[in-house]
Structures are given as structure tokens and as C-alpha cells.
Design an enzyme around this catalytic site. Structure first.
Site, PDB file in Angstrom:
ATOM      1  N   ASP A 294       4.403  -5.742  12.059  1.00 33.79           N
ATOM      2  CA  ASP A 294       5.001  -6.220  10.807  1.00 33.79           C
ATOM      3  C   ASP A 294       6.512  -6.406  10.953  1.00 33.79           C
ATOM      4  O   ASP A 294       7.081  -7.371  10.423  1.00 33.79           O
ATOM      5  CB  ASP A 294       4.703  -5.242   9.671  1.00 33.79           C
ATOM      6  CG  ASP A 294       3.216  -5.106   9.403  1.00 33.79           C
ATOM      7  OD1 ASP A 294       2.481  -6.079   9.657  1.00 33.79           O
ATOM      8  OD2 ASP A 294       2.786  -4.040   8.939  1.00 33.79           O
TER       9      ASP A 294
ATOM     10  N   GLY B 112       6.197  -7.274  24.944  1.00 34.03           N
ATOM     11  CA  GLY B 112       6.926  -8.316  24.221  1.00 34.03           C
ATOM     12  C   GLY B 112       6.026  -9.332  23.577  1.00 34.03           C
ATOM     13  O   GLY B 112       5.030  -8.983  22.935  1.00 34.03           O
TER      14      GLY B 112
ATOM     15  N   LEU C 177       2.432  -8.742  22.467  1.00 35.76           N
ATOM     16  CA  LEU C 177       1.841  -8.034  23.607  1.00 35.76           C
ATOM     17  C   LEU C 177       2.214  -6.560  23.618  1.00 35.76           C
ATOM     18  O   LEU C 177       2.230  -5.929  24.686  1.00 35.76           O
ATOM     19  CB  LEU C 177       2.332  -8.685  24.909  1.00 35.76           C
ATOM     20  CG  LEU C 177       2.156 -10.199  25.033  1.00 35.76           C
ATOM     21  CD1 LEU C 177       2.919 -10.723  26.245  1.00 35.76           C
ATOM     22  CD2 LEU C 177       0.679 -10.551  25.141  1.00 35.76           C
TER      23      LEU C 177
ATOM     24  N   ASN D 278      -2.021 -10.765  17.741  1.00 33.14           N
ATOM     25  CA  ASN D 278      -1.885  -9.857  18.881  1.00 33.14           C
ATOM     26  C   ASN D 278      -2.934 -10.237  19.931  1.00 33.14           C
ATOM     27  O   ASN D 278      -3.685 -11.208  19.750  1.00 33.14           O
ATOM     28  CB  ASN D 278      -1.956  -8.385  18.444  1.00 33.14           C
ATOM     29  CG  ASN D 278      -3.308  -8.014  17.868  1.00 33.14           C
ATOM     30  OD1 ASN D 278      -4.319  -8.688  18.123  1.00 33.14           O
ATOM     31  ND2 ASN D 278      -3.356  -6.961  17.079  1.00 33.14           N
TER      32      ASN D 278
ATOM     33  N   GLY E 216       2.088  -6.911   3.845  1.00 30.53           N
ATOM     34  CA  GLY E 216       2.996  -7.812   3.120  1.00 30.53           C
ATOM     35  C   GLY E 216       4.316  -7.129   2.831  1.00 30.53           C
ATOM     36  O   GLY E 216       5.397  -7.695   3.067  1.00 30.53           O
TER      37      GLY E 216
ATOM     38  N   ASP F 269       5.044   5.878  17.119  1.00 31.85           N
ATOM     39  CA  ASP F 269       3.974   5.398  16.235  1.00 31.85           C
ATOM     40  C   ASP F 269       4.030   3.869  16.225  1.00 31.85           C
ATOM     41  O   ASP F 269       5.071   3.296  15.898  1.00 31.85           O
ATOM     42  CB  ASP F 269       4.212   5.968  14.823  1.00 31.85           C
ATOM     43  CG  ASP F 269       3.206   5.479  13.794  1.00 31.85           C
ATOM     44  OD1 ASP F 269       2.190   4.864  14.187  1.00 31.85           O
ATOM     45  OD2 ASP F 269       3.432   5.706  12.591  1.00 31.85           O
TER      46      ASP F 269
ATOM     47  N   ASN G 138       0.827  -1.208   0.000  1.00 38.06           N
ATOM     48  CA  ASN G 138       0.000   0.000   0.000  1.00 38.06           C
ATOM     49  C   ASN G 138       0.856   1.250   0.000  1.00 38.06           C
ATOM     50  O   ASN G 138       2.017   1.225   0.414  1.00 38.06           O
ATOM     51  CB  ASN G 138      -0.853   0.074   1.283  1.00 38.06           C
ATOM     52  CG  ASN G 138      -1.850  -1.056   1.395  1.00 38.06           C
ATOM     53  OD1 ASN G 138      -2.334  -1.580   0.403  1.00 38.06           O
ATOM     54  ND2 ASN G 138      -2.155  -1.430   2.629  1.00 38.06           N
TER      55      ASN G 138
HETATM   56  O1  RIB Z   1       0.446  -2.941   9.639  1.00 33.96           O
HETATM   57  C1  RIB Z   1       0.569  -1.633   9.164  1.00 33.96           C
HETATM   58  C2  RIB Z   1       0.069  -1.548   7.749  1.00 33.96           C
HETATM   59  O2  RIB Z   1      -1.308  -1.801   7.736  1.00 33.96           O
HETATM   60  C3  RIB Z   1       0.224  -0.198   7.105  1.00 33.96           C
HETATM   61  O3  RIB Z   1       1.468  -0.049   6.432  1.00 33.96           O
HETATM   62  C4  RIB Z   1      -0.970  -0.103   6.192  1.00 33.96           C
HETATM   63  O4  RIB Z   1      -0.650  -0.073   4.839  1.00 33.96           O
HETATM   64  C5  RIB Z   1      -1.840  -1.298   6.541  1.00 33.96           C
HETATM   65  O5  RIB Z   1      -1.684  -2.307   5.626  1.00 33.96           O
END
Ligand code: RIB
Length: 299
Positions: free
Chosen positions: A258, A226, A222, A186, A42, A252, A12
Site C-alpha cells: 500500500d 523492488g 517483488l 505482486n 484504500g 512486518d 478498516n
Molecule cells: O494491505 C494491508 C491491509 O489489508 C491492512 O491494513 C488490512 O486492513 C487489509 O485491508
């Protein structure tokens, strides 16, 4: 040629605005300037895997537009193999609208665009070509569920391993859960699965033990505390534990999960055990929250 790590998921363009607090339904708030960045679960996970020293091959889709080209260029120059990313002439690149409050918590709305048109049959065929024994397939749920199911079945046939990040949360089949090694969720996603509150390491450990009945291994993240993990077979038998996170200043939280999952998958693909991979994932997640945006700079 076989790939040690295949990442299937969304790519995205992220538009992020920082506000003092999240708006109520029906309310208009003024925020700061918009920041534009590359994102998508991804893409973020593939990038984190590359930064952890992995060699991820990304299977995703972008539109035939400038933002799609920018995404591919940014990922490709960071060590992600983007040669299998589809360019969809009929759909725009996915977009995420992200609101970050001063405490670092975010809300996200995704317009999937090309991500929503990934084709299960062609992705599974590509996975079958790329996969070999020991290969790790990493997926999340911002692309059609049929794509993830078909790819997971293909990697399993090839003798590979499925790492599924159940995000965004939605119901999945028992047969998909049964392939997960690990399932990564999560606290909210874990609570959905076990139908009980999951808040902190102790309930998370109980939830992980319960989920082990349904998948091969489990990791529950968590946030600032952690992650806990549990596996049916840690070599000498079942293994479980908690890895706390270092205390850091939170700017943030977008993309922190990810960073965790991408690092974890890269380490598993390199042959690390789950415990070691969780430890490195926790460190990557803690580094990611100190940065505005989903893709923090190279550490
Ligand atoms: O996990 C964060 C992501 O969730 C962002 O980068 C956004 O694009 C959404 O996919």
C-alpha cells in the site's frame, strides 16, 4: 473543484498479533498482545499518497461507530480529504484480523462491513464531479468490483488515468484491465494473470511484457527485490525496467504494498513519469516494512 488524486477503497480497523510462526489449519497458537491500528488498503494508500506530498480525496465507507470516527480523524489529520467518506448507519466499520510471523510475513482476514456496501452509482457520480483531465483514480479490490468498474469508466470519460492495485486478487474484466495505467500487482497476482510462475525480476519482466498486451502499463512488485515496470508509451516509445529495493530489516510486511502504490499514484498525479514514480514507491515500501502495522509513522 477537480481533485488531482481520487482514492477508492477500504478503511478498516486492524487487529494485529505477532506469532513465532503461522498456525496450521485446526491449530491454536499463543501470540503476543494485540495491536490495534488504522488500516484498509484504500486508507493505507491514501495516507501514503498524502505523505508523499499528494492531495488525495478518499471515497470509502465506515460505520457510524467509534472505530469509524477514529479512522476519519486519523486520516483527516494526516492530509487525506475524508469529506466524501460515507458513514453507513447500518453496517460496522471494516475489520482486519492480521497475523504477523517473526519473519515479517502476514496473513490477513478482512470482515468488510461498510466497505462491502459502497454503492457503485453514487461513487461513480462523485468521481464524475471530482475528476478532470489528468486526474488519477487509484483503486484496489477490497470494495465491490462494480464500484471500481463504474469509477474507472467515469474517470476515463473525464480524461483521467486509472491506477489499479489488483489486491486482493480476483478475476476482472478485460475492459477494466484495458484502462489500467498502470496495473499494479505482486508476483502472486501477476502469476494468476499470466498463468505462469512469477518469481524474481526476470520472470516478472516477461510477465510485465505479456500483460502490456492487456493494459496500458504494468508494475509488478517483488517484495525485497523492488519492482519491475513496463509501459507501452514512455514518451519516446515503450519503456521498461527494474528498480531494486534497499536492504532493510523486515519487521512486518503489512501495508508495504500500500505504501508503494499510494506513493506511486501521488507521484503520477504530480506529473512524474512511471519510472520515477516506481523508484519513489520502492523506497516507501522499504520504509514501511520496518514498522509493525499497516500505517507507518511519518518519515
Ligand atoms: O494491505 C494491508 C491491509 O489489508 C491492512 O491494513 C488490512 O486492513 C487489509 O485491508
Amino acid at each position: 473543484m477537480t481533485a488531482p488524486l481520487i482514492v477508492i477503497g477500504s478503511a478498516n480497523t486492524d487487529y494485529t498479533v505477532v506469532v513465532d510462526r503461522h498456525p496450521q489449519p485446526g491449530e491454536t497458537l499463543l501470540g503476543g498482545d494485540v495491536t490495534t491500528g488504522t488500516g484498509g488498503k484504500g486508507a493505507n494508500q491514501a495516507l501514503a499518497a498524502a505523505r508523499a506530498g499528494g492531495r488525495p480525496v478518499l471515497l470509502a465507507a465506515v460505520g457510524a461507530d467509534a472505530t469509524g470516527r477514529a479512522l476519519l480523524e486519523a486520516l483527516g489529520s494526516s492530509g487525506v480529504d475524508v469529506s466524501n467518506v460515507a458513514i453507513d448507519a447500518d453496517a460496522p466499520t471494516g475489520v482486519a484480523l492480521i497475523i504477523v510471523a517473526r519473519d515479517g510475513e502476514n496473513t490477513i482476514v478482512v470482515a468488510p462491513g461498510a466497505n462491502g456496501r459502497l454503492d457503485a452509482e453514487s461513487v461513480a457520480a462523485r468521481v464524475a464531479e471530482l475528476a478532470g483531465a489528468g486526474c488519477v483514480l487509484l483503486a484496489q479490490l477490497e470494495v465491490p468490483l462494480a464500484v471500481v468498474e463504474a469509477a474507472a469508466a467515469a474517470i476515463d470519460r473525464a480524461g483521467g488515468r486509472v491506477v489499479l492495485n489488483l489486491s486482493p486478487s480476483r478475476p476482472v474484466s478485460d475492459s477494466l484491465l484495458a484502462l489500467c495505467d498502470p496495473l499494479v500487482v505482486n508476483e502472486t497476482e501477476a502469476a494468476d494473470l499470466v498463468a505462469a510462475p512469477v518469481d524474481g525480476p526476470v520472470p516478472a519482466a516477461a510477465a510485465a511484457a505479456a500483460l502490456l498486451e492487456r493494459c496500458r502499463s504494468v508494475v509488478i512488485t517483488l517484495g525485497g527485490e523492488g519492482a519491475v515496470f513496463a509501459a507501452r508509451d514512455g514518451g519516446a516509445g515503450p519503456v521498461s525496467g527494474h528498480r531494486p529495493a534497499p536492504r532493510v530489516e523486515v519487521v512486518d510486511t503489512t501495508g508495504a504494498g500500500d505504501a508503494f502504490v499510494g506513493t506511486l499514484a501521488a507521484e503520477l498525479a504530480e506529473g512524474d513519469d512511471l519510472e520515477a514514480a516506481v523508484e519513489l514507491g520502492v523506497a516507501a515500501g522499504a520504509a514501511a516494512v520496518q514498522w509493525l502495522g499497516a500505517q507507518p509513522p511519518q518519515r
